[in-house]
Design a protein around this motif. Structure first.
Motif, PDB file in Angstrom:
ATOM      1  N   GLU A 187      64.981  45.418 -37.988  1.00  0.00           N
ATOM      2  CA  GLU A 187      65.386  45.398 -39.394  1.00  0.00           C
ATOM      3  C   GLU A 187      64.234  44.961 -40.296  1.00  0.00           C
ATOM      4  O   GLU A 187      64.089  45.454 -41.415  1.00  0.00           O
ATOM      5  CB  GLU A 187      66.590  44.477 -39.592  1.00  0.00           C
ATOM      6  N   GLU A 240      68.100  46.560 -46.480  1.00  0.00           N
ATOM      7  CA  GLU A 240      67.520  46.057 -45.228  1.00  0.00           C
ATOM      8  C   GLU A 240      67.335  44.547 -45.297  1.00  0.00           C
ATOM      9  O   GLU A 240      67.500  43.857 -44.291  1.00  0.00           O
ATOM     10  CB  GLU A 240      66.192  46.752 -44.918  1.00  0.00           C
ATOM     11  N   HIS A 253      70.449  43.070 -44.199  1.00  0.00           N
ATOM     12  CA  HIS A 253      70.611  43.099 -42.734  1.00  0.00           C
ATOM     13  C   HIS A 253      69.791  41.979 -42.094  1.00  0.00           C
ATOM     14  O   HIS A 253      70.248  41.317 -41.169  1.00  0.00           O
ATOM     15  CB  HIS A 253      70.151  44.442 -42.150  1.00  0.00           C
TER      16      HIS A 253
HETATM   17 ZN    ZN Z   1      69.226  47.921 -41.465  1.00  0.00          ZN
END
Ligand code: ZN
Length: 163
Positions: A107, A137, A140
């Motif tokens: 990630e 992202e 995440h």
């Molecule tokens: Zn991601």
């Protein structure tokens, strides 16, 4: 990264690769009865699939995607997202901490890619959409960091608790 089309072509490859790798990791964890790592990778695969669907939908706004040849992609360090992943077979007894670290680095690399495009693209439209992807992202990454705090390195009893 000159056009929206080029940006989306990269994003589709990146998200597809991530979904596939997470699914492979989940399947291999399942074959080793490592249920918690399997579950983690399935969640990550679901995130990546959602992001992929969204990317494909949004890419339609950019019209037909350019059919880039492998050497026409501009990945950071010249390496495709495939190369960002661990090449070896995953350790079957991966602890939650280790599984989370695999996901974290994936990630972080995705975030770094989008953030770099957001900083360097000439086209303001490309910079804007890349920033949106970078923000997702970053979420995440933050989510995985929260999980990591719940599963510090010393958390060894996880694999032992497997059936
Ligand atoms: Zn991601």
């Amino acid at each position: 990264m000159k056009s929206l089309g080029e940006f989306f072509a990269h994003a589709v490859v990146l998200e597809e690769e991530a979904a596939e790798r997470y699914e492979q990791l989940a399947a291999s964890m399942a074959s080793y009865d490592n249920a918690i790592a399997q579950e983690l990778f399935l969640i990550m695969a679901k995130f990546a699939r959602m992001h992929l669907d969204e990317t494909v939908t949004r890419s339609r706004e950019a019209g037909e995607l350019p059919d880039l040849k492998p050497w026409q992609y501009e990945w950071p360090g010249g390496e495709s997202p495939e190369a960002w992943w661990l090449a070896e077979d995953p350790d079957y007894s991966m602890s939650p901490n280790e599984a989370l670290r695999v996901a974290l680095s994936a990630e972080q690399l995705a975030h770094a890619f989008y953030a770099q495009v957001a900083r360097t693209a000439i086209d303001p439209g490309v910079r804007k959409i890349a920033q949106t992807f970078a923000d997702e992202e970053a979420n995440h990454v933050a989510e995985i960091e929260r999980w990591l705090r719940r599963h510090p390195e010393a958390d060894e009893d996880w694999s032992e608790s497997q059936p």
